[in-house]
Design an enzyme around this catalytic site. Sequence first.
Site, PDB file in Angstrom:
ATOM      1  N   LYS A 153      19.100 -19.821 -50.296  1.00 27.42           N
ATOM      2  CA  LYS A 153      20.444 -19.357 -49.956  1.00 27.42           C
ATOM      3  C   LYS A 153      21.016 -18.377 -50.982  1.00 27.42           C
ATOM      4  O   LYS A 153      21.985 -17.665 -50.681  1.00 27.42           O
ATOM      5  CB  LYS A 153      21.382 -20.554 -49.789  1.00 27.42           C
ATOM      6  CG  LYS A 153      21.010 -21.488 -48.635  1.00 27.42           C
ATOM      7  CD  LYS A 153      22.018 -22.625 -48.510  1.00 27.42           C
ATOM      8  CE  LYS A 153      21.744 -23.477 -47.269  1.00 27.42           C
ATOM      9  NZ  LYS A 153      20.665 -24.456 -47.492  1.00 27.42           N
ATOM     10  N   SER A 205      16.638 -25.032 -50.609  1.00 24.66           N
ATOM     11  CA  SER A 205      17.930 -24.355 -50.453  1.00 24.66           C
ATOM     12  C   SER A 205      18.246 -23.294 -51.497  1.00 24.66           C
ATOM     13  O   SER A 205      19.258 -22.596 -51.362  1.00 24.66           O
ATOM     14  CB  SER A 205      19.062 -25.392 -50.444  1.00 24.66           C
ATOM     15  OG  SER A 205      19.151 -26.010 -49.179  1.00 24.66           O
ATOM     16  N   SER A 226      26.027 -25.939 -49.484  1.00 27.03           N
ATOM     17  CA  SER A 226      24.650 -25.805 -48.985  1.00 27.03           C
ATOM     18  C   SER A 226      24.543 -25.944 -47.464  1.00 27.03           C
ATOM     19  O   SER A 226      23.570 -26.505 -46.941  1.00 27.03           O
ATOM     20  CB  SER A 226      23.732 -26.841 -49.665  1.00 27.03           C
ATOM     21  OG  SER A 226      22.396 -26.399 -49.642  1.00 27.03           O
TER      22      SER A 226
END
Length: 417
Positions: A81, A78, A134
């Site tokens: 991102k 993640s 997230s």
Amino acid sequence: MMPPHYLRCLSVVLLLICCQLWSVHWTAAAAEGDPLTAADEGLQAEPKLQAEAAILMDARTGTVLYAHNADKPLYPASITKIVTGIIALETAADLNSLVTVSKEARHEDGTRVFLAEGEQQTLENLVYGMLVNSGNDAATAIAEFIDGTKEKFAERMNTFVRDKAGAAQTNFVNPSGLPDPLQVTTALDMAHIAQYAMKNETFRTIVGTTKRPWKGAEWTSELINHNKLLGTYEGATGIKNGFTNASGFTLVASAMRDEMELIGVILKAPTNNGIYADMRKLLDYGFAGFELKKLFDAGESYPQPAEKGAPTFVASEEIWAVTPRGEQPDIRVEPSGSVQVQTSKGMIAAGKMTVIEPGVNDEPLQMSGKQVYEETGNPMNLWLIFVFMAWLVMNAFLVFIAYLRYRKKRKYRSPEW
């Protein structure tokens, strides 16, 4: 011949002079940051980490302070991102633009903010939902809003990180970091990406947010930042964590103390607690062992030694360098204008000054304290030399007095028969 007791006195005086010379030498070495004294005491032992790859970088200068497998391609999870977020902030004309959630976004795998199909959220809310909580569904909704599909957006991501951040070993195929064999990055690339993103004040605000209310069509709650350093580590400012089975635990973190902000990246740590323990060690190492120093102010000039026809140099912007804590660096300006800084950790390029050829500006240039240091040496050295010379003169005077006393006693001593 001189009597034995005078010879002993003279020997003691000479010994004192030698001791004083030795003392001055080592005092000067410490004042200059001699790597055998002050510099070594300031440097900390490099941390031993559990993770497979890691890097620590100064955010202002890009100086790498620690690296372990920093160029090894690994899965990002993640922390991907970060790229989706900075692209959204820099691309969108209006963060209040409404984004309609697609069916694909609604059914995205992994962590979500539970967007409903057809729901509308502002782009700003989606960026918060993605970077703070997230949300993979928020990442997909952002990508589709900007480029229509995740695939087209991934092309934008790769171009963006290469052109804006110089990330040469990174490849993205989706905006969220969900597992894909082709989605890889390196610790070094992610550090450069984070360094670039943190220059955006909106991005900085979002990744430093610990809590934010969330109101959606199917989920009303509070976004909680998954980055455990926020609020628990002194000076923490961001940025993003991640996890998949393939990537292990990943983390990009930043923290600021005084004027120095550090960026740490850790990839493929075995446990969640372990990655935060590693990051604390990494940041502690940087703050304890290094400091940020301003070498030149914007507009400050650096003259060469007084030579007819020699060029001078002017800084068009502030020039900084990170040096071992307590150490005085050796600063040099090359004929090209490149500013080189030598420390016990090696030579680094700190920036570049504009070269002004002779005749362009005939007005005399004012030398700064740093320039005086470059031209004449450390002012501390001049003081130490003065002190040494004073001691030397005093001891010579004592020897002279002893000699006069010897002559006087010899003159009035009765002759031996």
